[in-house]
Design an enzyme around this catalytic site. Sequence first.
Site, PDB file in Angstrom:
ATOM      1  N   LYS A  54     -95.000  22.871  58.186  1.00 56.75           N
ATOM      2  CA  LYS A  54     -96.323  22.283  58.441  1.00 56.75           C
ATOM      3  C   LYS A  54     -97.224  23.291  59.152  1.00 56.75           C
ATOM      4  O   LYS A  54     -98.405  23.444  58.815  1.00 56.75           O
ATOM      5  CB  LYS A  54     -96.166  20.997  59.273  1.00 56.75           C
ATOM      6  CG  LYS A  54     -95.507  19.859  58.488  1.00 56.75           C
ATOM      7  CD  LYS A  54     -95.036  18.697  59.357  1.00 56.75           C
ATOM      8  CE  LYS A  54     -94.264  17.682  58.512  1.00 56.75           C
ATOM      9  NZ  LYS A  54     -93.751  16.535  59.275  1.00 56.75           N
ATOM     10  N   GLN A  98     -92.976  14.736  65.527  1.00 46.55           N
ATOM     11  CA  GLN A  98     -91.970  14.707  64.458  1.00 46.55           C
ATOM     12  C   GLN A  98     -90.935  13.609  64.725  1.00 46.55           C
ATOM     13  O   GLN A  98     -90.407  13.500  65.835  1.00 46.55           O
ATOM     14  CB  GLN A  98     -91.291  16.085  64.342  1.00 46.55           C
ATOM     15  CG  GLN A  98     -90.323  16.224  63.184  1.00 46.55           C
ATOM     16  CD  GLN A  98     -90.983  16.136  61.805  1.00 46.55           C
ATOM     17  OE1 GLN A  98     -92.167  16.439  61.640  1.00 46.55           O
ATOM     18  NE2 GLN A  98     -90.226  15.713  60.805  1.00 46.55           N
ATOM     19  N   ASP A 121    -100.643  11.205  61.053  1.00 50.54           N
ATOM     20  CA  ASP A 121     -99.479  10.645  60.373  1.00 50.54           C
ATOM     21  C   ASP A 121     -99.721   9.186  59.961  1.00 50.54           C
ATOM     22  O   ASP A 121     -98.957   8.639  59.169  1.00 50.54           O
ATOM     23  CB  ASP A 121     -98.259  10.668  61.309  1.00 50.54           C
ATOM     24  CG  ASP A 121     -97.291  11.781  60.975  1.00 50.54           C
ATOM     25  OD1 ASP A 121     -97.122  12.076  59.779  1.00 50.54           O
ATOM     26  OD2 ASP A 121     -96.699  12.340  61.915  1.00 50.54           O
TER      27      ASP A 121
HETATM   28  N1  GUN Z   1     -90.113  12.596  59.690  1.00 50.29           N
HETATM   29  C1  GUN Z   1     -89.932  12.453  58.360  1.00 50.29           C
HETATM   30  N2  GUN Z   1     -91.128  12.346  57.720  1.00 50.29           N
HETATM   31  C2  GUN Z   1     -92.079  12.423  58.684  1.00 50.29           C
HETATM   32  C3  GUN Z   1     -93.497  12.395  58.632  1.00 50.29           C
HETATM   33  O1  GUN Z   1     -94.141  12.239  57.591  1.00 50.29           O
HETATM   34  N3  GUN Z   1     -94.117  12.535  59.839  1.00 50.29           N
HETATM   35  C4  GUN Z   1     -93.425  12.680  61.016  1.00 50.29           C
HETATM   36  N4  GUN Z   1     -94.133  12.774  62.140  1.00 50.29           N
HETATM   37  N5  GUN Z   1     -92.118  12.703  61.083  1.00 50.29           N
HETATM   38  C5  GUN Z   1     -91.441  12.583  59.912  1.00 50.29           C
END
Ligand code: GUN
Length: 296
Positions: A54, A98, A121
């Site tokens: 990311k 995350q 998110d």
């Molecule tokens: N863990 C797995 N997928 C995601 C996501 O799309 N965002 C976040 N913050 N954590 C994740």
Amino acid sequence: MSAQIIDGKAIAKKVRDQVAQDVAELIAQGYPPPGLATVLVGDDPASEVYVGMKQRMCKKLGMESFSFRLPADATQEEVEKLVSELNADPKVNGILVQLPLPKHLDEEAVLRTINVEKDIDGFHPLNIGRLAQKGREPLFVPCTPDGVMVLLEESGVKFEGAEAVVLGRSNIVGMPAALLLVKRNATVTICHSRTKNLPEVCRRADILIAAVGRVEMVKANWVKPGAAVIDVGTHRVDDPTKEKGYYLTGDVAFDEVKEVAGWISPSPGGVGPMTIAMLMRNTLRAAKIAHGLVEV
Ligand code: GUN
């Protein structure tokens, strides 16, 4: 007849190219580059990989990324304090915590601390609540299900009145995917571990979203001829005959399902690249919201 393969890499590139162009225009107008802050608590290797991807993508598209790490035994107060500082930082437009967080932390309380205008998110209870309500719009939609919808739309799949079946009810994918499909006027069934006659229910679907987390669970006889099948799963399966010692696959038995489906997204190469592309799009949107360039 073999299904049309939905090329997630190409569709994600199209989304990213548009984001890069919009970022360049924003900066040309005198605004600072959009900024994404990532928060990683603990040292889960898979999460480290995702967060790194990311951050690199932000830089590639002309955006800033700020990386924060806390130890696995960080307290609730420490995590929330960091999020509050990021809420107050004007260089940070989007905050990504995350998931999953270490078990001792209250995930919902952390997500609730994020300023809704920085919730790229789309996991803040207010954004999820709006997604679940008729006539209301969240500021941001969760990235993976949003990417699923773009894959279907770009492939020309019709939502209106379609029978959609979502396999899996996770907060991150299954449930928000179902809510998005309802918003587009599909008739939606959500399946989970207690669902009876799973193959039969799936066979009713014009649109089948597999987000169940089981290796190649969806077989050809689970799929209605001509259906659109989106595979959200990614699994690493040990295989000594492969050069790397493993291969990657999804929740769908691709080789047999592609002979029945009308459209199919492969895994890898389908939903995966879309998740990051949608995150980049959401971060750009957060910057535009911060500068008063879009109404919310
Ligand atoms: N863990 C797995 N997928 C995601 C996501 O799309 N965002 C976040 N913050 N954590 C994740």
